[in-house]
Design an enzyme around this catalytic site. Structure first.
Site, short mmCIF file in Angstrom:
data_model
loop_
_atom_site.label_atom_id
_atom_site.label_comp_id
_atom_site.label_asym_id
_atom_site.label_seq_id
_atom_site.Cartn_x
_atom_site.Cartn_y
_atom_site.Cartn_z
CE LYS A 30 18.86 40.80 98.24
NZ LYS A 30 19.52 41.58 97.54
C1 LIG Z 1 20.03 47.15 95.44
C2 LIG Z 1 20.91 46.67 96.27
N1 LIG Z 1 21.60 47.80 97.17
C3 LIG Z 1 22.23 47.37 98.21
C4 LIG Z 1 22.63 45.93 98.43
C5 LIG Z 1 23.60 45.77 99.66
O1 LIG Z 1 22.78 44.98 100.32
P1 LIG Z 1 23.49 44.13 101.44
O2 LIG Z 1 24.73 44.37 102.05
O3 LIG Z 1 22.56 43.64 102.44
O4 LIG Z 1 23.89 42.64 100.54
C6 LIG Z 1 21.96 45.05 97.39
C7 LIG Z 1 22.41 43.63 97.73
O5 LIG Z 1 21.71 42.83 98.17
C8 LIG Z 1 21.13 45.32 96.46
O6 LIG Z 1 20.80 44.43 95.56
#
Ligand SMILES: Cc1ncc(COP(=O)(O)O)c(C=O)c1O
Length: 313
Positions: free
Chosen positions: A156
């Site tokens: 991330k």
């Molecule tokens: C590109 C992307 N995909 C999926 C998610 C969902 O991840 P999470 O459930 O850990 O927030 C996020 C958010 O963080 C994201 O930015």
């Protein structure tokens, strides 16, 4: 919506004033996008407040940093304690928490190794991210998600969100609330900031991580909840057209939470109303997060802030 400021931000182990959490314009992160970050939510509960899946989020931060050879000088426990300390110091819950590790002021070349790693944790009130109860109107983006072995999708990283910005801006410019991106092979990947689930004939489908999707913590929570309820869930490649003929489609994400989708490219999904399975899963998800159902999976970290004070988003 402008950020609602709080008093303190955690920087490298100490709380500093919000207004002093600044970085130099020549910091490595400004030029090369060298940051990894998290988005975490703290929910209000009848007995105070609790952070949802805190260790999992902070472990993903460490994992993202590891992929980028970024050494974080804090343990998982110290990072989790930093989040709790920040929320309690600001006295703001419910809230959204933004931990970030970045390459600061050091050298100007592409190689980040000469620039220090600084870790910050901020928290602030933040309400609903996407449309409310009727469901979101979304499109398939003309932008693809990151190709494998280019920008690692499991990290991330701040830089990945240049791709997300293109998806989000295009969707909004065309009158949608969000875009779903396909991967480089034309298979469903994810939204600009959410994972995607499809329901057809009572079975749930979500793309596997190999389709350039982030390993969402909410995705994992929904997989756990759905299996616990007794639904069949498969992580499998999803062709675009399966979205159009699905009975239900929903997003998952820390910001978006569990969010039904009512149309994709103006094609109505199911009967255009929130689906039964989406509802069951989201009731369980919010029940646990809001402390109204037992925390049977051990997902909550309590914080000592009365959820009624001082602001809600
Ligand atoms: C590109 C992307 N995909 C999926 C998610 C969902 O991840 P999470 O459930 O850990 O927030 C996020 C958010 O963080 C994201 O930015």
């Amino acid at each position: 919506m402008p950020i609602q400021t709080t008093e303190k931000i955690w920087r490298n182990g100490n709380l500093i004033a919000w207004d002093q959490a600044n970085i130099h314009v020549m910091s490595h992160v400004i030029h090369y996008g060298s940051s990894v970050f998290e988005g975490v939510r703290c929910y209000g509960q009848p007995q105070g407040s609790a952070v949802f899946r805190l260790p999992e989020h902070m472990q993903r931060l460490l994992d993202s940093a590891k992929i980028y050879r970024m050494e974080i000088p804090f343990t998982l426990e110290e990072l989790c304690a930093g989040v709790v300390e920040t929320i309690e110091a600001n006295g703001v819950a419910p809230c959204y928490i933004r931990p970030i590790a970045l390459r600061g002021y050091g050298e100007i070349g592409v190689n980040p190794k000469g620039s220090p790693v600084d870790v910050y944790i901020a928290n602030f009130p933040w309400g609903k991210y996407l449309a409310g109860h009727g469901g979101a109107d979304v499109c398939i983006s003309s932008w693809n998600r990151l190709a494998p072995n280019t920008m690692p999708a499991l990290a991330k990283a701040g830089a990945n969100y240049m791709n997300s910005q293109l998806i989000k801006m295009e969707a909004e410019a065309n009158g949608y609330q969000e875009g779903i991106a396909l991967d480089v092979n034309g298979l469903v990947s994810e939204g600009s900031g959410e994972n995607v689930f499809v329901v057809r004939n009572g079975v749930l489908f979500t793309p596997p991580l190999g389709n350039s999707a982030l390993s969402g913590i909410t995705r994992d929570s929904v997989l756990t909840i759905a299996r616990h309820i007794g639904f069949t869930v498969t992580e499998q490649a999803i062709p675009r057209e399966l979205l159009y003929i699905a009975d239900e489609v929903f997003f998952t994400g820390t910001a978006a939470e569990v969010q039904g989708i009512r149309s994709i490219d103006r094609i109505v999904i199911g009967d255009g109303k929130p689906g039964e399975i989406t509802k069951k899963i989201s009731d369980e998800f919010f029940g646990i997060a809001n402390g109204l159902k037992p925390d049977k999976f051990g997902w909550l970290t309590p914080v000592k802030v009365d959820a009624s004070e001082p602001v809600t988003a």
